[in-house]
Design an enzyme around this catalytic site. Structure first.
Site, PDB file in Angstrom:
ATOM      1  CG  MET A   1      -2.017   0.951   1.159  1.00 40.90           C
ATOM      2  SD  MET A   1      -3.486   0.487   2.095  1.00 40.90           S
ATOM      3  CE  MET A   1      -2.921   0.466   3.766  1.00 40.90           C
ATOM      4  CB  CYS A   2       2.074   3.780  -1.797  1.00 42.62           C
ATOM      5  SG  CYS A   2       3.600   2.825  -1.627  1.00 42.62           S
ATOM      6  N   GLY A   3       0.239   5.847  -0.572  1.00 40.00           N
ATOM      7  CA  GLY A   3      -0.745   6.888  -0.829  1.00 40.00           C
ATOM      8  C   GLY A   3      -0.201   7.878  -1.836  1.00 40.00           C
ATOM      9  NE  ARG A  32      -3.637   4.268  -0.089  1.00 43.96           N
ATOM     10  CZ  ARG A  32      -4.388   3.234  -0.459  1.00 43.96           C
ATOM     11  NH1 ARG A  32      -5.577   3.069   0.062  1.00 43.96           N
ATOM     12  NH2 ARG A  32      -3.947   2.383  -1.358  1.00 43.96           N
ATOM     13  CG  ASN A 172      -0.964   2.594  -4.451  1.00 43.05           C
ATOM     14  OD1 ASN A 172      -2.175   2.657  -4.315  1.00 43.05           O
ATOM     15  ND2 ASN A 172      -0.256   1.662  -3.841  1.00 43.05           N
TER      16      ASN A 172
END
Lengths: 294, 225
Positions: A1-3, A32, A172
């Site tokens: 997960m990333c934002g 995130r 992402n």
């Protein structure tokens, strides 16, 4: 997960608030990606022929004065926390070569007429505060909160990846064939500075834009060549673009309002933007390329 | 009417307060601002209105409440629903009604990708369009899509049935369009009555179900490679 977050202002009225709005968006995406964060700001105002270089010091207390003297009188250094932004005239190749010779311990995170990049490991809130992002103005900005899955947690592995003048990318997802594409780029003379998968995409886009593609066409090639999961937000000096892979399993929400285009991994990051009630809010579909120009 | 404001309360505090309400209560959740996990895991017969746009997993794991969202929602609305209803007045993002065992998820607008993924007996009704890979591996239950269905509809379906009012961009592996029976028409008519989606013509929907060709391992399949 990333934002991921991004804000592209259509109205100059928003320019003075860019840093504050982008910070608020990035903070909403902290969960995130709590391990690293980064911001790219685009601001007008440099005289023609000058470019800015986002410089990363090896540690606190760097000798910026001495560096400034070694680089010559046309180089102006503006310290930002422990790091700095250099403004210099001349070709970027010549300036980068001079930097490598005169200050080999500095790393250049980005360069261009408008872009500045700040990134580090640690909580997004600390990084925003350290570099005073909320007070900054500009016409567009990108941000990333990272939860590393593909390569190490270091400052150099953090996003955004800026790979040509005023060009940068945040990602992402994860690419599964980045090693293959990295080797192909190496054969073409393009070197990556890390083993990060997202950097390969950023170099790939820069390479194709340097060989005649516009941003839309280069992103089309990303869809053809890259295997894996991705929502990408890419900015150049005049453009702001979003693309998702065929599965579209990494989230993306776009808000288009009269005064701005905003993009984020989740609506939470957009909910408090001024004028969001009047915005058209939609989810970009799989393999769609959305590009806005100013 | 009880009011719980997201501006003042944490998600956990809101869900705890909701769980403690007696059956028959009416409650409004205000200023959701895209908040995730609102009204999840509730087992009481209460009526909840979420006044605005909400985030992921709204009404998930519910076993009783009736929830209306006056706005749009993020991923996985009504995920693993057991009973009760979740109605979204706007659009729903990905995986609406994922894995729901029972109950009814209603989307007045469009649903994004993977609507009704892994459905396990629940019902999902979408007034508008549904995105790609909707109904993926749905095991039991019903999906009704009033508008168009995206690519790969009903890929690897088990025993769930999908009805589509509009066009189907493409069917997924092992999904096929079957002849509509009188029982299908009655089922669709019943769903139209429950949702008020009278733009759907129960005589003119397509029935998509499993061809069941993936149910058994075929030793000769390897020869193709």
């Amino acid at each position: 997960m990333c934002g991921i977050v991004g804000l592209h202002c259509k109205s100059p009225d928003l320019h003075s608030q860019l840093g504050a709005l982008l910070s608020q968006m990035l903070l909403a995406m902290s969960e995130r990606g709590p391990d690293s964060a980064g911001i790219a700001l685009y601001e007008e105002g440099l005289p023609t022929g000058s470019l800015r270089y986002s410089l990363r010091a090896p540690g606190p207390g760097y000798d910026w004065e001495g560096t400034s003297e070694r680089l010559g009188e046309e180089a102006v250094i503006r310290p930002v926390a422990d790091d700095a932004v250099l403004t210099a005239t001349g070709s970027p190749a010549a300036v980068l070569e001079k930097l490598a010779a005169q200050a080999p311990d500095l790393r250049v995170f980005a360069y261009g007429s408008a872009i500045e990049v700040y990134k580090d490991i640690g909580a997004p809130v600390d990084i925003l505060e350290r570099y005073g992002i909320t007070q900054r103005s500009g016409y567009q900005g990108l941000g990333h909160t990272r939860m590393a899955t593909e390569s190490a947690v270091t400052t150099d592995h953090s996003h955004p990846f800026a790979t040509a003048a005023d060009l940068c990318l945040v990602h992402n997802g994860s690419f599964s064939n980045h090693a293959t594409i990295r080797r192909r780029l190496e054969d073409a003379g393009v070197r990556c500075s890390t083993d990060n998968d997202s950097e390969v995409a950023a170099r790939f886009i820069a390479y194709h834009m340097q060989h005649g593609d516009d941003l839309q066409a280069a992103l089309g090639k990303v869809l053809t060549e890259f295997d894996g999961f991705f929502t990408l937000l890419v900015a150049s000096r005049n453009q702001f673009a979003v693309v998702r892979d065929a599965f579209a399993c990494k989230p993306a929400v776009i808000a288009e309002a009269p005064d701005f285009v905003a993009m984020a991994s989740e609506y939470r990051a957009l909910a408090r933007l001024p004028g969001i009630q009047e915005a058209a809010i939609f989810e970009p579909g799989p393999e769609e390329i959305h590009v806005w120009s100013r | 009417m009880v009011t719980l404001s997201c501006a003042e309360l944490s998600t956990r505090a809101i869900n705890r307060a909701l769980a403690e309400l007696p059956d028959g209560s009416r409650v409004s959740i205000t200023e959701p601002q895209g908040r995730h996990n609102l009204a999840v895991g509730l087992r009481n017969q209460i009526t909840i209105t979420i006044a605005g746009n909400a985030g992921y997993f709204i009404g998930g794991l519910g076993d009783g409440p009736s929830i209306v969202v006056d706005g749009f929602v993020g991923w996985s609305v009504g995920e693993n629903l057991m009973s009760g209803t979740v109605r979204v007045r706007g659009n729903a993002s990905e995986s609406a009604g994922a894995s729901s065992h029972g109950g009814l998820v209603i989307v007045d607008g469009d649903a994004s990708s993977r609507a009704g993924i892994s459905l396990k007996g629940g019902t999902l009704v979408v007034a508008g369009d549904a995105g790609h890979m909707s109904g993926f591996m749905a095991q039991a239950g019903t999906i009704l899509i009033g508008g168009d269905a995206g690519a790969g509809l009903g890929d690897s379906l088990y025993e769930a049935v999908i009805y589509v009012g509009g066009a189907i961009r493409s069917l997924g592996a092992d999904a096929r369009v079957e002849e509509l029976t009188e029982g299908d028409v009655q089922r669709v008519r019943q769903l139209i009555q429950q949702t008020g989606f009278d733009h759907i013509d129960p005589q003119n929907v397509k029935r998509v179900a499993s061809a069941r060709a993936l149910y058994h391992f075929k030793a000769v399949a390897g020869h193709a490679y």
